[in-house]
Design an enzyme around this catalytic site. Structure first.
Site, short mmCIF file in Angstrom:
data_model
loop_
_atom_site.label_atom_id
_atom_site.label_comp_id
_atom_site.label_asym_id
_atom_site.label_seq_id
_atom_site.Cartn_x
_atom_site.Cartn_y
_atom_site.Cartn_z
N GLN A 1 -2.06 -46.15 5.93
CA GLN A 1 -3.06 -47.02 5.30
C GLN A 1 -3.32 -46.45 3.91
O GLN A 1 -3.67 -45.29 3.75
CB GLN A 1 -4.33 -47.03 6.14
CG GLN A 1 -5.58 -47.57 5.45
CD GLN A 1 -5.50 -49.04 5.10
OE1 GLN A 1 -5.67 -49.40 3.93
NE2 GLN A 1 -5.23 -49.87 6.09
N TYR A 2 -3.16 -47.27 2.88
CA TYR A 2 -3.37 -46.79 1.52
C TYR A 2 -4.84 -46.52 1.23
O TYR A 2 -5.20 -45.46 0.74
CB TYR A 2 -2.82 -47.80 0.51
CG TYR A 2 -1.32 -47.82 0.37
CD1 TYR A 2 -0.51 -46.93 1.07
CD2 TYR A 2 -0.70 -48.74 -0.47
CE1 TYR A 2 0.86 -46.95 0.93
CE2 TYR A 2 0.68 -48.76 -0.62
CZ TYR A 2 1.46 -47.87 0.09
OH TYR A 2 2.82 -47.90 -0.06
N ASP A 3 -5.68 -47.50 1.48
CA ASP A 3 -7.10 -47.34 1.17
C ASP A 3 -7.87 -48.43 1.90
O ASP A 3 -7.71 -49.61 1.59
CB ASP A 3 -7.34 -47.43 -0.33
CG ASP A 3 -8.73 -46.97 -0.74
OD1 ASP A 3 -9.69 -47.31 -0.03
OD2 ASP A 3 -8.86 -46.28 -1.77
#
Length: 484
Positions: A284-286
């Protein structure tokens, strides 16, 4: 992000650069959201992989970073390039480890041939300059890594004017233009202070397009929030793609020591979920970025409505006769002259928004609340309606702002949804339509909240009524209490 509106009352505004577009850019990671596909990945262990990626994998092997026992390898996947499991990988299991000598960071720039020129530069600018110079150096030690970097992404920073026109009315457009203006200013300074006086160090010449490319690479691929490291490119690890089904960033990566008797550091990437052999490894990037931020940083959006948001920018006008008093109250309560409030689709208004906007709108017969005697209690009073005129004003201002913003779009939600249903859209066009829909839905939601509030104005209890009740002068039904 900013509210792309300006209204007559003067406390909702649209600055030219958004709150996130400042000189301390937070750089994050890669660029593409996964697309469901049954196509078998082409991995590093097959001859079908592009030659540049095979050379990159071999280079990593020569550096002792990967081997036949490595848990994952580069692969051609629906998103472009990604990491694919060579065997089953358990949840929180280490996927790869990259030693510090293969990181690209401000330290790398400082230790390079242009290190003496980088001392006064912002960290990200020094890394951008390093990347560009190495890109044009055929003998660069980083050649094989640079050859796997894309020439662009679908980030809106790379869109043409025609493509950007599809974002008309959105905050994403104003944020993108703000970022491009910022980059132009940074490049102009770099050109005057570094490039022109040191042409011999940059024989190939450097253009604004080169600078935007380097910014896009860093914005989309660099890892941040690492121990002692705020901006790092990690070869191989930066191939990891994003998956919206992974809902936590925790423990996906860390920096750790290489061993008990070693001073070297390792970047350790873990899989947050179980991955079967042959499956793609994701993170998950952000979790906190809006779709507009995902589009600007990476060039994709999600269908999750929680990613749709709109930011209202509210300020205390300097022309306000009570400017100083209001600013003191705002700062005492953790706010400032300008407040930024992110409204998310399907969620209630952000904490403190109503208090802040009521404060900004205070005036007339309500101004007594700004007297010093109320300094310790006014923020609490502002949690509830102050007066009918104050509440009516904030409803009108916010609703006018929403209507103004909605009028800036060239299409309706229904028209945009029809375009999506018809399909066969260019990826950037599809992204633009989804962002337009998301922002318009949130604007309509904000407008509805304050429309409903307008209908309740005669039913709300205001400060004076609450005060009289506290003094025992008014009953629970609002009747005046008399004494014999």
């Amino acid at each position: 992000m900013t509210a792309s509106v300006t209204v007559a009352t003067g406390f909702l505004r649209s600055p030219s650069v958004s709150k996130s577009q400042n000189t301390s850019f937070l750089f994050t990671r890669q660029r593409i959201s996964p697309k469901k596909s049954s196509v078998r990945p082409i991995s590093a262990s097959t001859s079908e992989l592009p030659e540049n990626v095979r050379s990159f994998w071999k280079w990593l092997g020569d550096q002792g970073v990967v081997s036949a026992k490595s848990a994952a390898e580069p692969a051609v996947v629906p998103e472009g390039l990604g990491l694919v499991a060579r065997r089953d990988i358990g949840r929180n299991e280490v996927v790869l480890e990259i030693p510090k000598r293969l990181w690209i960071s401000p330290e790398t720039s400082a230790a390079s041939k242009i290190g003496a020129l980088c001392g006064g530069l912002k960290p990200w600018v020094s890394v951008a300059l390093f990347l560009i110079r190495e890109k044009y150096d055929e003998d660069s030690a980083w050649r094989v890594y640079l050859d796997v970097l894309p020439e662009s992404t679908d980030s809106t920073i790379f869109w043409s004017e025609e493509e950007l026109a599809e974002l008309k009315g959105t905050q994403l457009l104003s944020n993108t233009l703000g970022a491009k203006e910022y980059l132009e200013n940074e490049f102009s300074k770099l050109e005057q202070e570094i490039l022109k006086p040191n042409k011999d160090m940059f024989p190939s010449g450097i253009t604004l397009d080169d600078f935007i490319w380097a910014f896009g690479i860093l914005r989309s691929r660099a890892f941040s929030r690492l121990r002692g490291q705020d901006l790092v490119l990690i070869p191989l690890a930066d191939l990891i793609n994003h998956n919206p089904e992974i809902t936590t960033e925790d423990y996906a990566y860390e920096i750790k020591g290489a061993g008990l008797f070693s001073r070297d550091l390792l970047f350790s990437l873990k899989s947050p979920v179980y991955v079967k052999a042959g499956g793609q490894v994701y993170i998950q990037y952000d979790v906190n970025k809006s779709n507009a931020e995902l589009a600007l940083d990476y060039g994709f959006v999600e269908s999750n409505p929680n990613r749709n948001s709109y930011t209202l920018t509210i300020e205390i006008p300097e022309s306000d006769p009570f400017f100083g008093d209001k600013l003191d109250i705002a700062e005492t309560n953790g706010m400032a002259e300008t407040g930024y409030f992110d409204i998310v689709e399907g969620q209630s208004l952000p904490a403190g928004m109503l208090q802040y906007i009521r404060l900004v709108a205070l005036g007339g017969s309500d101004a007594f609340l700004l007297e010093s005697i109320f300094n310790n209690t006014i923020w609490g009073h502002l949690e509830l309606p102050v007066s009918r005129s104050n509440e009516e004003l904030i409803c009108r201002v916010v609703r006018d702002a929403c209507k103004s913003a909605l009028s800036g779009f060239a299409t309706t939600i229904e028209e945009d949804e029809k375009l999506l249903e018809e399909g066969k859209l260019d990826p950037r066009m599809e992204l633009a339509i989804k962002v337009r829909i998301g922002e318009k839905k949130v604007l309509q939601q904000i407008d509805q909240i304050f429309k409903d509030r307008e209908l309740e104005l005669d039913l709300l209890e205001y400060y004076q009524e609450r005060r009289l009740k506290d003094l025992g002068l008014v009953g629970e039904q609002g009747e005046i209490i008399f004494w014999e």
